[in-house]
Design a protein around this motif. Structure first.
Motif, mmCIF file in Angstrom:
data_model
loop_
_atom_site.group_PDB
_atom_site.id
_atom_site.type_symbol
_atom_site.label_atom_id
_atom_site.label_comp_id
_atom_site.label_asym_id
_atom_site.label_seq_id
_atom_site.Cartn_x
_atom_site.Cartn_y
_atom_site.Cartn_z
ATOM 1 N N ASN A 28 1.046 -1.118 0.047
ATOM 2 C CA ASN A 28 0.117 0.070 0.011
ATOM 3 C C ASN A 28 0.821 1.204 -0.043
ATOM 4 O O ASN A 28 2.152 0.936 0.114
ATOM 5 N N GLY A 29 0.258 2.333 -0.305
ATOM 6 C CA GLY A 29 1.090 3.532 -0.198
ATOM 7 C C GLY A 29 1.899 4.119 1.233
ATOM 8 O O GLY A 29 2.711 4.709 1.130
ATOM 9 N N THR A 30 1.306 3.650 2.351
ATOM 10 C CA THR A 30 1.657 3.820 3.468
ATOM 11 C C THR A 30 2.987 2.990 3.504
ATOM 12 O O THR A 30 4.074 3.643 3.954
ATOM 13 N N LEU A 81 6.044 4.636 1.705
ATOM 14 C CA LEU A 81 6.596 5.536 2.350
ATOM 15 C C LEU A 81 7.426 4.915 3.427
ATOM 16 O O LEU A 81 8.728 5.283 3.582
ATOM 17 N N THR A 103 -1.513 17.120 4.452
ATOM 18 C CA THR A 103 -1.595 15.738 3.812
ATOM 19 C C THR A 103 -2.286 14.764 4.431
ATOM 20 O O THR A 103 -2.757 15.102 5.522
ATOM 21 N N PHE A 104 -2.521 13.689 3.984
ATOM 22 C CA PHE A 104 -3.060 12.463 4.532
ATOM 23 C C PHE A 104 -2.287 12.142 5.833
ATOM 24 O O PHE A 104 -0.973 12.063 5.566
ATOM 25 N N ALA A 152 -0.609 9.250 6.721
ATOM 26 C CA ALA A 152 0.378 8.376 6.551
ATOM 27 C C ALA A 152 1.573 9.148 6.486
ATOM 28 O O ALA A 152 2.744 8.461 6.924
ATOM 29 N N THR A 153 1.826 10.354 5.818
ATOM 30 C CA THR A 153 3.087 10.856 5.467
ATOM 31 C C THR A 153 3.607 11.018 6.647
ATOM 32 O O THR A 153 5.006 10.818 7.025
ATOM 33 N N VAL A 185 5.060 16.281 -0.574
ATOM 34 C CA VAL A 185 3.641 15.727 -1.002
ATOM 35 C C VAL A 185 3.100 16.371 -2.182
ATOM 36 O O VAL A 185 3.068 17.486 -2.414
ATOM 37 N N ASP A 243 5.984 12.005 -2.186
ATOM 38 C CA ASP A 243 4.850 11.244 -1.790
ATOM 39 C C ASP A 243 3.896 11.495 -2.862
ATOM 40 O O ASP A 243 3.110 12.814 -2.743
ATOM 41 N N ALA A 300 1.203 9.834 -3.805
ATOM 42 C CA ALA A 300 0.165 8.746 -3.739
ATOM 43 C C ALA A 300 -0.925 9.597 -4.426
ATOM 44 O O ALA A 300 -1.863 8.642 -5.001
ATOM 45 N N GLN A 301 -1.044 10.791 -4.641
ATOM 46 C CA GLN A 301 -2.119 11.523 -5.212
ATOM 47 C C GLN A 301 -1.777 11.929 -6.794
ATOM 48 O O GLN A 301 -2.560 12.469 -7.351
ATOM 49 N N SER A 334 0.234 5.448 -3.981
ATOM 50 C CA SER A 334 -0.699 4.510 -3.793
ATOM 51 C C SER A 334 -1.518 4.057 -4.837
ATOM 52 O O SER A 334 -1.821 4.882 -5.723
ATOM 53 N N LYS A 366 -7.654 6.192 -6.045
ATOM 54 C CA LYS A 366 -6.671 7.035 -6.603
ATOM 55 C C LYS A 366 -6.642 7.074 -8.214
ATOM 56 O O LYS A 366 -7.244 6.149 -8.904
ATOM 57 N N TYR A 399 -7.952 18.331 3.696
ATOM 58 C CA TYR A 399 -8.059 17.542 4.907
ATOM 59 C C TYR A 399 -8.311 18.604 6.084
ATOM 60 O O TYR A 399 -7.534 19.576 5.828
HETATM 61 C C1 LIG Z 1 -0.715 11.568 0.359
HETATM 62 C C2 LIG Z 1 -1.224 10.477 0.662
HETATM 63 N N1 LIG Z 1 0.015 9.686 1.264
HETATM 64 C C3 LIG Z 1 -0.009 8.507 1.711
HETATM 65 C C4 LIG Z 1 -1.283 7.612 1.397
HETATM 66 C C5 LIG Z 1 -1.309 6.086 1.902
HETATM 67 O O1 LIG Z 1 -1.591 5.416 0.973
HETATM 68 P P1 LIG Z 1 -2.309 4.120 1.242
HETATM 69 O O2 LIG Z 1 -3.809 4.397 1.723
HETATM 70 O O3 LIG Z 1 -2.345 3.326 -0.060
HETATM 71 O O4 LIG Z 1 -1.746 3.539 2.289
HETATM 72 C C6 LIG Z 1 -2.491 8.349 0.707
HETATM 73 C C7 LIG Z 1 -3.648 7.680 0.584
HETATM 74 O O5 LIG Z 1 -4.638 7.938 0.903
HETATM 75 C C8 LIG Z 1 -2.070 9.756 0.545
HETATM 76 O O6 LIG Z 1 -3.289 10.500 0.025
#
Ligand SMILES: Cc1ncc(COP(=O)(O)O)c(C=O)c1O
Length: 506
Positions: free
Chosen positions: A193-195, A198, A219-220, A222-223, A265, A291, A293-294, A315, A320, A451
């Motif tokens: 996954n995207g998390t 990272l 950002t989301f 996870a970053t 990001v 990052d 992811a988007q 991600s 996405k 966000y």
């Molecule tokens: C900017 C950003 N980074 C990281 C992630 C994490 O990706 P994932 O949901 O695949 O773990 C997301 C996912 O929404 C994201 O938008």
């Protein structure tokens, strides 16, 4: 959108005489995206042979196949899973298969027959004489996209079932090869996954407890979360007021001896100013991890996101721009050594089987997920182009309709020179966001806030000393409206009018 499963006898009836007007009406409904038309593949030869029998004559078999194929171009074949073999003892196996097919399509699905005679069935004449129900505007439209690639997705999933290499199957290698070509880098590493992408990138960059990583607070979670997970500290730098990405001008001032990496990001689908960020990092000899992811598919000065710095991460979360059917992601790099380390980290730090040369994680992607992504990749270029057209239409409609509205009360997204966006979101800034959102909900227009709280104010990773006024302002006003490649002009007019009405009233 309603899913209609067409009864095989109906299909024969509709196709036996050329130009039945009901066929054109059905096709028009499907083309408008109002209805999904499904044909039971288990009855394919029954339909073709029955049609040939009623057509008669020497050429009947070829004609029947041709008519069925042309009609099927507007429909999706509904596959029959192995479990349908259980109906072999039933009095009417075809009826049981159709019922099971309807169940698989979901509770709203309906069988179309010559005459509707049972629950969940409708007669063809009744169906084509009613106007399709006005569908609610979806925030994103994954079902429509799925119908376009259902065949390829099913083929891929069945291939994995057949070879049984659920982890590390041939799909992973093909996907990595396709992704690296797409991003224009030497290495793509498919991950869970995207998390985790990272986390793997940060671990490969050598980030550890006590280190600092410069990143964006907008950002989301996870970053920032992955930096914390390693015991390091995210150092938040304010964002650019146009792109909402990390402002390169703020980085220099926060660098210390402990700064181990910079993690910009690329929010909402366009890249941060990677050239400027890379320059600051190069002067310090530290890596830049994007990052993305988007932003997978976005470009900056003709080069693709995830291929613009030491490491790119993305991600494939379902919503996405390139989304799978579940969780997955990828890391990218042009650096052979970093790529080799990321491959090891992805797989418990193994240098060889059961030989663990570093600490790693289980960050592998499933072969099923890779097979879905391979099917989706076929649409990616076209969908990026369609997203661009949808965004341009929003831009035009807002410009035409906002009239004398104070520009400060409604700001549309802007794309920086040298960038293209994949519009993971089309995000506005509005005054009185809660009231605007409430009115949009009343009007049946979905919206979302990406966000509402910057990372520096999230309880789990709060940084009371952090001062990011642009991010605070954007977080308080940002509002995303529906965005997907198949959004049509009629729906967009409704959305734009709704937003303008709501902003004026707020
Ligand atoms: C900017 C950003 N980074 C990281 C992630 C994490 O990706 P994932 O949901 O695949 O773990 C997301 C996912 O929404 C994201 O938008």
């Amino acid at each position: 959108m309603t899913d209609y499963l067409l009864h095989p006898d109906l299909v024969v009836e509709l196709l036996h005489a050329p130009g039945d007007p009901r066929v054109a009406k059905l096709v028009a409904r499907a083309e408008a995206g109002a209805d999904g038309l499904w044909l039971p593949v288990a009855a394919m030869s029954y339909m073709r042979d029955s049609l040939a029998a009623v057509l008669g004559g020497e050429d009947a078999a070829r004609q029947a196949a041709g008519r069925l194929r042309d009609f099927a171009d507007h429909c999706t074949w509904l596959g029959a899973p192995a479990g349908d073999g259980d109906f072999v003892d039933a009095d009417d196996p075809l009826r049981r298969q159709l019922e099971a097919g309807l169940d698989r399509l979901g509770p709203g699905a309906c069988l179309v027959r010559l005459a509707g005679d049972a629950q969940r069935s409708v007669g063809i004449d009744e169906l084509v004489s009613t106007t399709p129900r006005e569908a609610p505007v979806p925030f994103i439209d994954l079902p429509y996209q799925q119908r376009r690639i259902r065949k390829q997705v099913e083929e891929g999933l069945f291939r994995v079932l057949a070879h049984g290499r659920y982890i590390g199957g041939p799909e992973i290698e093909s996907l990595e090869e396709r992704l690296s070509r797409f991003a224009g880098v030497r290495h793509a590493i498919a991950v869970s996954n995207g998390t985790d992408a990272l986390l793997i990138a940060l671990m490969a960059a050598g980030v550890r407890a006590g280190d600092e990583v410069v990143t964006s607070p907008f950002t989301f979670a996870a970053t920032g979360e992955m930096i914390h997970l390693l015991g390091a500290r995210p150092v938040y730098v304010d964002i650019d007021p146009v792109t909402y990405n990390l402002d390169p001008d703020g980085i220099e001032a926060v660098l210390t001896d402990r700064t181990r990496a910079i993690l910009p990001v690329s929010i909402f689908g366009q890249c941060a100013d990677m050239q400027a960020i890379n320059a600051v990092a190069a002067a310090r000899g530290i890596p830049v991890i994007e990052d993305g992811a988007q932003s997978f598919g976005a470009t900056q000065r003709e080069r693709r996101s995830c291929g613009l710095s030491s490491i790119g991460c993305t991600s494939f979360f379902p919503s996405k721009p390139l989304g799978g059917y579940g969780d997955s992601g990828a890391c990218f790099s042009d650096d052979d050594e970093l790529a080799a380390i990321m491959r090891q980290v992805r797989d418990h730090g193994q240098g060889g089987r059961y030989h663990h040369v570093r600490i790693g994680i289980n960050g592998r992607m499933s072969s099923f997920q890779a097979s879905v992504l391979l099917a989706k990749l076929e649409l990616l270029d076209e969908e990026i182009e369609l997203r661009g057209r949808v965004a341009a239409r929003y831009d035009r409609l807002f410009a035409e309709r906002a009239g004398a509205l104070d520009p400060d009360r409604l700001v549309v997204p802007r794309v920086a020179d040298g960038n293209t966006s994949v519009y993971a979101q089309y995000s506005l800034l509005v005054r009185g966001r809660d009231a605007v959102q409430a009115r949009l909900t009343e009007l049946g227009i979905p919206s979302a806030v990406h966000y509402p709280v910057p990372l520096n104010r999230q309880p789990a990773m709060a940084d009371p000393d952090c001062h990011v006024p642009v991010c605070e302002d954007v977080s308080a006003r940002v509002l995303s409206i529906p965005m997907h490649p198949y959004l049509g002009e009629v729906a967009q007019r409704r959305i734009v009018d709704g937003v303008i009405e709501a902003v004026k009233a707020a």
